[in-house]
Write a protein that holds these residues in place. Structure first.
Motif, PDB file in Angstrom:
ATOM      1  N   LEU A  35      30.183 -13.819  -1.553  1.00  0.00           N
ATOM      2  CA  LEU A  35      28.899 -13.171  -1.303  1.00  0.00           C
ATOM      3  C   LEU A  35      28.119 -13.048  -2.590  1.00  0.00           C
ATOM      4  O   LEU A  35      28.623 -12.552  -3.602  1.00  0.00           O
ATOM      5  CB  LEU A  35      29.140 -11.780  -0.709  1.00  0.00           C
ATOM      6  N   SER A  36      26.878 -13.467  -2.530  1.00  0.00           N
ATOM      7  CA  SER A  36      25.970 -13.324  -3.665  1.00  0.00           C
ATOM      8  C   SER A  36      24.736 -12.569  -3.191  1.00  0.00           C
ATOM      9  O   SER A  36      24.054 -13.033  -2.262  1.00  0.00           O
ATOM     10  CB  SER A  36      25.590 -14.699  -4.205  1.00  0.00           C
ATOM     11  N   VAL A  37      24.493 -11.423  -3.776  1.00  0.00           N
ATOM     12  CA  VAL A  37      23.332 -10.624  -3.393  1.00  0.00           C
ATOM     13  C   VAL A  37      22.281 -10.749  -4.494  1.00  0.00           C
ATOM     14  O   VAL A  37      22.535 -10.406  -5.651  1.00  0.00           O
ATOM     15  CB  VAL A  37      23.708  -9.147  -3.196  1.00  0.00           C
ATOM     16  N   ARG A  96      28.282   1.026   2.073  1.00  0.00           N
ATOM     17  CA  ARG A  96      27.467   0.050   2.811  1.00  0.00           C
ATOM     18  C   ARG A  96      28.306  -0.939   3.614  1.00  0.00           C
ATOM     19  O   ARG A  96      27.759  -1.870   4.204  1.00  0.00           O
ATOM     20  CB  ARG A  96      26.598  -0.724   1.817  1.00  0.00           C
ATOM     21  N   LEU A  97      29.606  -0.767   3.622  1.00  0.00           N
ATOM     22  CA  LEU A  97      30.504  -1.671   4.329  1.00  0.00           C
ATOM     23  C   LEU A  97      31.136  -0.972   5.521  1.00  0.00           C
ATOM     24  O   LEU A  97      31.563   0.176   5.425  1.00  0.00           O
ATOM     25  CB  LEU A  97      31.613  -2.170   3.395  1.00  0.00           C
ATOM     26  N   MET A  98      31.189  -1.707   6.632  1.00  0.00           N
ATOM     27  CA  MET A  98      31.847  -1.202   7.820  1.00  0.00           C
ATOM     28  C   MET A  98      32.686  -2.323   8.427  1.00  0.00           C
ATOM     29  O   MET A  98      32.182  -3.431   8.626  1.00  0.00           O
ATOM     30  CB  MET A  98      30.847  -0.708   8.855  1.00  0.00           C
ATOM     31  N   ALA A  99      33.939  -2.012   8.736  1.00  0.00           N
ATOM     32  CA  ALA A  99      34.835  -3.009   9.306  1.00  0.00           C
ATOM     33  C   ALA A  99      35.286  -2.553  10.672  1.00  0.00           C
ATOM     34  O   ALA A  99      35.480  -1.365  10.916  1.00  0.00           O
ATOM     35  CB  ALA A  99      36.042  -3.222   8.398  1.00  0.00           C
ATOM     36  N   ASP A 134      25.606  -5.035  -6.508  1.00  0.00           N
ATOM     37  CA  ASP A 134      26.987  -4.675  -6.816  1.00  0.00           C
ATOM     38  C   ASP A 134      27.981  -5.136  -5.760  1.00  0.00           C
ATOM     39  O   ASP A 134      29.186  -5.147  -6.017  1.00  0.00           O
ATOM     40  CB  ASP A 134      27.121  -3.145  -6.965  1.00  0.00           C
ATOM     41  N   LEU A 135      27.496  -5.507  -4.595  1.00  0.00           N
ATOM     42  CA  LEU A 135      28.400  -5.993  -3.560  1.00  0.00           C
ATOM     43  C   LEU A 135      28.755  -7.469  -3.742  1.00  0.00           C
ATOM     44  O   LEU A 135      29.583  -7.994  -3.013  1.00  0.00           O
ATOM     45  CB  LEU A 135      27.779  -5.795  -2.175  1.00  0.00           C
TER      46      LEU A 135
END
Lengths: 113, 113
Positions: free
Chosen positions: A109-111, A60-63, A82-83
């Protein structure tokens, strides 16, 4: 002196939402790193971006890296709990000396469900 | 392969005492780095070893800090005498020569009271 600025420093997201973390740096560099840190754990390498226009994706991450704008982004797609972690970007200053990484302050980051 | 190992994971000492932190890099990694994060601040570079030689120690805050890497394997970072402002998390990282990836340890949290 090379400076690295991240924003936001704190990010509270709902699960399923998208968001972007920004990393600006002040001097030319062709090497940019993204790390994730869970509390009390090591800095986990997420992405190493080595050239202008580089784009890397993992789950789910893209840089991405724009060396002309001196900007990297970390995009989160459809966040899940989980992120939740602190994300750091770091830049290797130009020149032969490597490893003297300049870090941003980190984005916590807090999801939330 | 084993990662970068640091110990102790936590240390609480009184002002004026001496503390020695240890880092075991990944086997075969000639590059070893020390970083520090003071509360609320960025992670900052302290120094870089290539094998047993100090390549760059520009980040060492003052002469109360002494880093060694005898035999080019593990490294120690001694703080003597410790001051309150030395409190923070000390990270170690290692890499292979010519490699742009850095592997970090989980850090030593130092509290000086």
């Amino acid at each position: 002196e090379l400076k690295v600025e991240q924003n936001p420093l704190f990010l509270s997201m709902q699960e399923g939402k998208n968001y972007t973390i920004y990393c600006n740096y002040s001097t030319t560099s062709d090497r940019l790193y993204w790390y994730r840190q869970d509390p009390g754990k090591s800095l986990e390498s997420l992405f190493v971006l080595l050239s202008n226009g580089a784009v890397k994706q993992e789950g789910r991450l893209m840089a991405s890296l724009d060396t002309k704008a001196r900007l990297s982004t970390l995009h989160i797609t459809a966040a899940v709990h989980d992120l939740s972690a602190t994300y750091f970007c770091a830049v290797d200053p130009p020149g032969e000396s490597q490893g003297n990484l300049i870090f941003g302050k980190g984005t916590k980051l807090s999801v939330k469900p | 392969e084993a990662g970068v190992t640091q110990f102790p994971s936590h240390s609480v000492i009184e002002k004026g005492q001496t503390v020695t932190l240890r880092c075991d890099p990944i086997s075969g990694h000639d590059n070893l780095y020390w970083y520090r994060r003071v509360m609320g601040k960025e992670i900052k570079f302290l120094l870089h070893f290539v094998k047993e030689s100090k390549q760059d120690e520009s980040g060492m805050p003052n002469n109360r800090f002494l880093a060694e890497r005898t035999g080019g394997t593990y490294s120690t970072l001694k703080v003597q005498p410790a001051e309150l402002e030395d409190s923070g998390v000390y990270f170690c990282a290692s890499s292979q020569v010519g490699d742009y990836g850095y592997t970090f340890g989980s850090g030593t949290r130092l509290t000086v009271v």
